[in-house]
Scaffold this motif. Structure first.
Motif, mmCIF file in Angstrom:
data_model
loop_
_atom_site.group_PDB
_atom_site.id
_atom_site.type_symbol
_atom_site.label_atom_id
_atom_site.label_comp_id
_atom_site.label_asym_id
_atom_site.label_seq_id
_atom_site.Cartn_x
_atom_site.Cartn_y
_atom_site.Cartn_z
ATOM 1 N N LEU A 80 0.837 -1.205 0.000
ATOM 2 C CA LEU A 80 0.000 0.000 0.000
ATOM 3 C C LEU A 80 0.874 1.259 0.000
ATOM 4 O O LEU A 80 0.610 2.224 -0.724
ATOM 5 N N ALA B 73 2.364 1.688 -3.554
ATOM 6 C CA ALA B 73 1.380 2.179 -4.538
ATOM 7 C C ALA B 73 0.983 3.620 -4.230
ATOM 8 O O ALA B 73 0.831 4.453 -5.138
ATOM 9 N N ALA B 74 0.830 3.929 -2.961
ATOM 10 C CA ALA B 74 0.421 5.287 -2.561
ATOM 11 C C ALA B 74 1.522 6.297 -2.880
ATOM 12 O O ALA B 74 1.239 7.424 -3.309
ATOM 13 N N THR C 248 3.763 6.057 -5.268
ATOM 14 C CA THR C 248 3.798 6.236 -6.720
ATOM 15 C C THR C 248 2.686 7.189 -7.158
ATOM 16 O O THR C 248 2.897 8.090 -7.971
ATOM 17 N N ALA C 249 1.508 7.008 -6.593
ATOM 18 C CA ALA C 249 0.364 7.829 -7.011
ATOM 19 C C ALA C 249 0.483 9.276 -6.556
ATOM 20 O O ALA C 249 0.083 10.197 -7.269
ATOM 21 N N LYS D 182 -5.077 12.140 -4.861
ATOM 22 C CA LYS D 182 -4.346 11.125 -5.645
ATOM 23 C C LYS D 182 -4.298 9.789 -4.915
ATOM 24 O O LYS D 182 -4.103 8.744 -5.527
ATOM 25 N N LEU D 183 -4.448 9.849 -3.605
ATOM 26 C CA LEU D 183 -4.391 8.627 -2.800
ATOM 27 C C LEU D 183 -5.680 7.801 -2.905
ATOM 28 O O LEU D 183 -5.640 6.566 -2.853
ATOM 29 N N VAL E 144 -5.992 4.702 -5.034
ATOM 30 C CA VAL E 144 -5.132 3.618 -4.522
ATOM 31 C C VAL E 144 -5.826 2.907 -3.366
ATOM 32 O O VAL E 144 -5.862 1.670 -3.296
ATOM 33 N N SER F 125 -8.689 0.704 -4.587
ATOM 34 C CA SER F 125 -8.378 -0.541 -5.309
ATOM 35 C C SER F 125 -7.510 -1.481 -4.465
ATOM 36 O O SER F 125 -7.198 -2.580 -4.888
ATOM 37 N N TRP F 126 -7.150 -1.042 -3.262
ATOM 38 C CA TRP F 126 -6.250 -1.863 -2.436
ATOM 39 C C TRP F 126 -6.979 -3.077 -1.877
ATOM 40 O O TRP F 126 -8.093 -2.957 -1.346
#
Ligand SMILES: O=C(O)c1cccc(C(=O)CC[C@H]2O[C@@H](n3cnc4c(=O)[nH]cnc43)[C@H](O)[C@@H]2O)c1
Length: 262
Positions: free
Chosen positions: A157, A160-161, A163-164, A249-250, A253, A256-257
């Motif tokens: 998480l 991915a967070a 990156t976003a 933006k989070l 993420v 879809s987590w």
């Protein structure tokens, strides 16, 4: 999934709320007031203006997305832990537990790694000063045989967070006293070389989440450098704007987590 977002103060809560699409409804708890934001997914036949905010008898083309409960949990680790714990317990007793807790707000950043206005995501949430001073230096409570001083958000998480959102990842320290000198800043970095930021709630929020076996994330927007106190130089407005942008933006993420994905 239901997500609890704990900030310290209402201004931070409102900055997070500005990133969420639906208007909030309020639920009073003994531990504070939850501002609830429900995201919905609209099918091709349902214009958003026609979509009801309640979950009862929805048209087939409308599904309920994640639900965010925002809580201004108070300043400092103890009050943040108590308030977060109250919200987690209320949700569990109602049979609607949270799947994730997010500690969010502004923070002091260690320069040059975490400049003003930047975002930091914790891969470690660490109580910086929970322990004992000894003639040989600071000992964390874990070295004294007690408790814990670090919580780890789920690695996938965080990745991915980051990156976003473009956030840097590292340790976010929780302190009870805002650092006010270059000496203390240097001492903290010597003890915690991976520290990017310090704030006052993350560890308390994480302790409450851990007591409910709920994963935790900490997102901070840097409002001031960690170091000599200069309150006039805090860029709170810029940090709150960065928090709103980052949280926006989070959300995809978070939505879809899958906590059960390896
Ligand atoms: O005065 C305002 O308008 C205002 C708006 C939003 C937030 C505040 C706060 O004072 C928040 C306090 C909160 O911020 C964290 N924080 C920020 N910088 C540091 C720091 O250098 N060291 C430790 N904590 C920091 C902390 O989590 C506080 O609870 C005011």
């Amino acid at each position: 999934m239901r997500i609890l977002v704990a900030t310290a103060v209402p201004a931070e809560r409102d900055a997070v709320a500005r990133a969420l699409p639906a208007p909030g409804t309020e639920t009073r708890l003994p531990a504070g007031t939850l501002h609830r934001h429900r995201t919905t997914t609209h099918g091709p036949d349902t214009p958003p203006s026609a979509a009801p905010l309640t979950t009862g008898s929805q048209p087939a083309s409308l599904t309920t997305g994640p639900e965010y409960d925002l809580l201004a949990a108070g300043v400092g680790p103890a009050l943040a832990a108590a308030s977060t714990s109250g919200a987690l317990t209320a949700a569990a007793l109602a049979g609607r537990p949270y799947g994730l807790v997010v500690s969010a707000g502004i923070a002091g950043g260690f320069l040059p790694e975490a400049p003003l206005g930047s975002l930091v995501l914790a891969d470690e949430i660490t109580a910086a000063d929970l322990g004992a001073e000894t003639p040989d230096g600071f000992l964390p409570v874990t070295d004294l045989g007690f408790g814990t001083v670090t919580h780890h958000p789920p690695r996938d998480l965080v990745r991915a967070a980051a990156t976003a959102t473009g956030a840097r990842t590292g340790t976010v320290l929780t302190v009870s006293t805002v650092t006010g000198s270059a000496e203390r800043a240097a001492a903290l970095r010597a003890l915690h070389p991976r520290a990017l930021a310090e704030a006052m709630e993350g560890f308390g929020v994480a302790e409450a989440a851990a007591a409910h076996s709920t994963p935790v994330l900490e997102l901070r927007a840097v409002s001031n450098p960690v170091g000599p106190r200069d309150r006039a130089a805090w860029r709170i407005g810029d940090a709150l704007t960065a928090l709103t942008t980052g949280f926006g933006k989070l959300t995809p993420v978070l939505e879809s987590w899958d906590p059960y994905e390896p």
